[in-house]
Design a protein around this motif. Structure first.
Motif, mmCIF file in Angstrom:
data_model
loop_
_atom_site.group_PDB
_atom_site.id
_atom_site.type_symbol
_atom_site.label_atom_id
_atom_site.label_comp_id
_atom_site.label_asym_id
_atom_site.label_seq_id
_atom_site.Cartn_x
_atom_site.Cartn_y
_atom_site.Cartn_z
ATOM 1 N N GLN A 1 6.766 -3.110 3.767
ATOM 2 C CA GLN A 1 7.254 -4.135 4.688
ATOM 3 C C GLN A 1 7.483 -5.447 3.951
ATOM 4 O O GLN A 1 6.865 -5.713 2.913
ATOM 5 C CB GLN A 1 6.258 -4.350 5.824
ATOM 6 N N ALA A 2 8.353 -6.253 4.508
ATOM 7 C CA ALA A 2 8.603 -7.572 3.928
ATOM 8 C C ALA A 2 7.281 -8.335 3.804
ATOM 9 O O ALA A 2 6.446 -8.299 4.708
ATOM 10 C CB ALA A 2 9.583 -8.344 4.790
ATOM 11 N N GLY A 3 7.128 -8.991 2.663
ATOM 12 C CA GLY A 3 5.892 -9.705 2.385
ATOM 13 C C GLY A 3 4.879 -8.892 1.611
ATOM 14 O O GLY A 3 3.876 -9.429 1.134
ATOM 15 N N GLY A 4 5.121 -7.606 1.503
ATOM 16 C CA GLY A 4 4.205 -6.719 0.811
ATOM 17 C C GLY A 4 4.404 -6.722 -0.699
ATOM 18 O O GLY A 4 5.206 -7.488 -1.239
ATOM 19 N N SER A 5 3.666 -5.834 -1.366
ATOM 20 C CA SER A 5 3.689 -5.759 -2.821
ATOM 21 C C SER A 5 3.837 -4.324 -3.299
ATOM 22 O O SER A 5 3.418 -3.386 -2.609
ATOM 23 C CB SER A 5 2.388 -6.336 -3.403
ATOM 24 N N LEU A 6 4.415 -4.185 -4.452
ATOM 25 C CA LEU A 6 4.489 -2.902 -5.154
ATOM 26 C C LEU A 6 4.336 -3.174 -6.649
ATOM 27 O O LEU A 6 4.688 -4.264 -7.130
ATOM 28 C CB LEU A 6 5.837 -2.207 -4.919
ATOM 29 N N VAL B 1 13.869 -13.742 -8.410
ATOM 30 C CA VAL B 1 12.521 -13.150 -8.372
ATOM 31 C C VAL B 1 11.463 -14.039 -9.007
ATOM 32 O O VAL B 1 10.271 -13.690 -8.979
ATOM 33 C CB VAL B 1 12.500 -11.757 -9.042
ATOM 34 N N LYS B 2 11.864 -15.163 -9.558
ATOM 35 C CA LYS B 2 10.896 -16.056 -10.206
ATOM 36 C C LYS B 2 9.824 -16.484 -9.213
ATOM 37 O O LYS B 2 10.116 -16.848 -8.077
ATOM 38 C CB LYS B 2 11.609 -17.289 -10.771
ATOM 39 N N GLY B 3 8.580 -16.412 -9.673
ATOM 40 C CA GLY B 3 7.458 -16.788 -8.826
ATOM 41 C C GLY B 3 6.951 -15.662 -7.944
ATOM 42 O O GLY B 3 5.890 -15.782 -7.335
ATOM 43 N N ARG B 4 7.705 -14.566 -7.860
ATOM 44 C CA ARG B 4 7.282 -13.429 -7.032
ATOM 45 C C ARG B 4 7.002 -12.179 -7.862
ATOM 46 O O ARG B 4 6.110 -11.404 -7.531
ATOM 47 C CB ARG B 4 8.364 -13.098 -5.992
ATOM 48 N N PHE B 5 7.768 -11.990 -8.927
ATOM 49 C CA PHE B 5 7.624 -10.798 -9.769
ATOM 50 C C PHE B 5 7.012 -11.190 -11.112
ATOM 51 O O PHE B 5 7.264 -12.277 -11.632
ATOM 52 C CB PHE B 5 8.979 -10.156 -10.039
ATOM 53 N N THR B 6 6.237 -10.272 -11.672
ATOM 54 C CA THR B 6 5.646 -10.480 -12.983
ATOM 55 C C THR B 6 5.816 -9.228 -13.821
ATOM 56 O O THR B 6 5.407 -8.142 -13.399
ATOM 57 C CB THR B 6 4.150 -10.815 -12.879
ATOM 58 N N PHE C 1 5.226 -2.828 -16.961
ATOM 59 C CA PHE C 1 4.899 -2.915 -15.541
ATOM 60 C C PHE C 1 5.742 -4.006 -14.896
ATOM 61 O O PHE C 1 6.142 -4.969 -15.554
ATOM 62 C CB PHE C 1 3.419 -3.246 -15.342
ATOM 63 N N LEU C 2 5.967 -3.852 -13.608
ATOM 64 C CA LEU C 2 6.600 -4.904 -12.827
ATOM 65 C C LEU C 2 5.798 -5.060 -11.540
ATOM 66 O O LEU C 2 5.846 -4.185 -10.675
ATOM 67 C CB LEU C 2 8.056 -4.586 -12.518
ATOM 68 N N GLN C 3 5.053 -6.150 -11.457
ATOM 69 C CA GLN C 3 4.309 -6.453 -10.244
ATOM 70 C C GLN C 3 5.226 -7.251 -9.332
ATOM 71 O O GLN C 3 5.707 -8.323 -9.709
ATOM 72 C CB GLN C 3 3.057 -7.268 -10.578
ATOM 73 N N MET C 4 5.455 -6.725 -8.140
ATOM 74 C CA MET C 4 6.379 -7.351 -7.195
ATOM 75 C C MET C 4 5.604 -7.786 -5.959
ATOM 76 O O MET C 4 5.052 -6.934 -5.249
ATOM 77 C CB MET C 4 7.489 -6.373 -6.822
ATOM 78 N N ASN C 5 5.536 -9.078 -5.734
ATOM 79 C CA ASN C 5 4.848 -9.635 -4.576
ATOM 80 C C ASN C 5 5.844 -10.330 -3.653
ATOM 81 O O ASN C 5 6.971 -10.628 -4.057
ATOM 82 C CB ASN C 5 3.782 -10.633 -5.033
ATOM 83 N N SER C 6 5.409 -10.584 -2.438
ATOM 84 C CA SER C 6 6.250 -11.275 -1.455
ATOM 85 C C SER C 6 7.634 -10.649 -1.380
ATOM 86 O O SER C 6 8.660 -11.332 -1.417
ATOM 87 C CB SER C 6 6.371 -12.768 -1.812
#
Length: 119
Positions: free
Chosen positions: A13-18, A63-68, A79-84
């Motif tokens: 869902q929107a706002g979630g992470s993968l 994606v700046k500030g949301r993905f790492t 790895f790609l950490q995806m938040n928000s």
């Protein structure tokens, strides 16, 4: 030959992470730069994030500030950490790497993993 295998995609869902993972295997001397790209339906493939072997990173503005992006050189893994996450992040995500083989430097792509973000 080198194989890249991505994992970690799915429906969120929107706002979630993968967290996406990309593992490189094969006759590799070392892995250079690694990157994550994505392609949404009807759109061109775009660079999401990239990381050098030394750990320098770059990101798409969207994606700046949301993905790492990060990597483990010992395990030839990125790895790609995806938040928000947002619905507009929905796409097939591909991993790319530059691999140093006996024959020289070559570029490889993974098969892609689907990320779907529902609103």
């Amino acid at each position: 030959q080198v194989q890249l295998v991505e994992s970690g995609g799915g429906l969120v869902q929107a706002g979630g992470s993968l967290r996406l993972s990309c593992v490189a295997s094969g006759s590799i001397l070392s892995i250079g730069a690694m990157g994550w790209y994505r392609q949404a339906p009807g759109k061109q493939r775009e660079l999401v994030a990239a990381i050098t072997r030394g750990g320098s990173t770059s990101y798409a503005d969207s994606v700046k500030g949301r993905f790492t992006i990060s990597r483990d050189n010992a395990k030839n893994t990125a790895f790609l950490q995806m938040n928000s996450l947002k619905p507009e992040d929905t796409a097939v995500y591909y991993c790319k790497c530059n691999a140093y083989l006996v024959g020289g430097l070559k570029e490889y792509w993974g098969q892609g993993t689907q990320v779907t973000v529902s609103s």
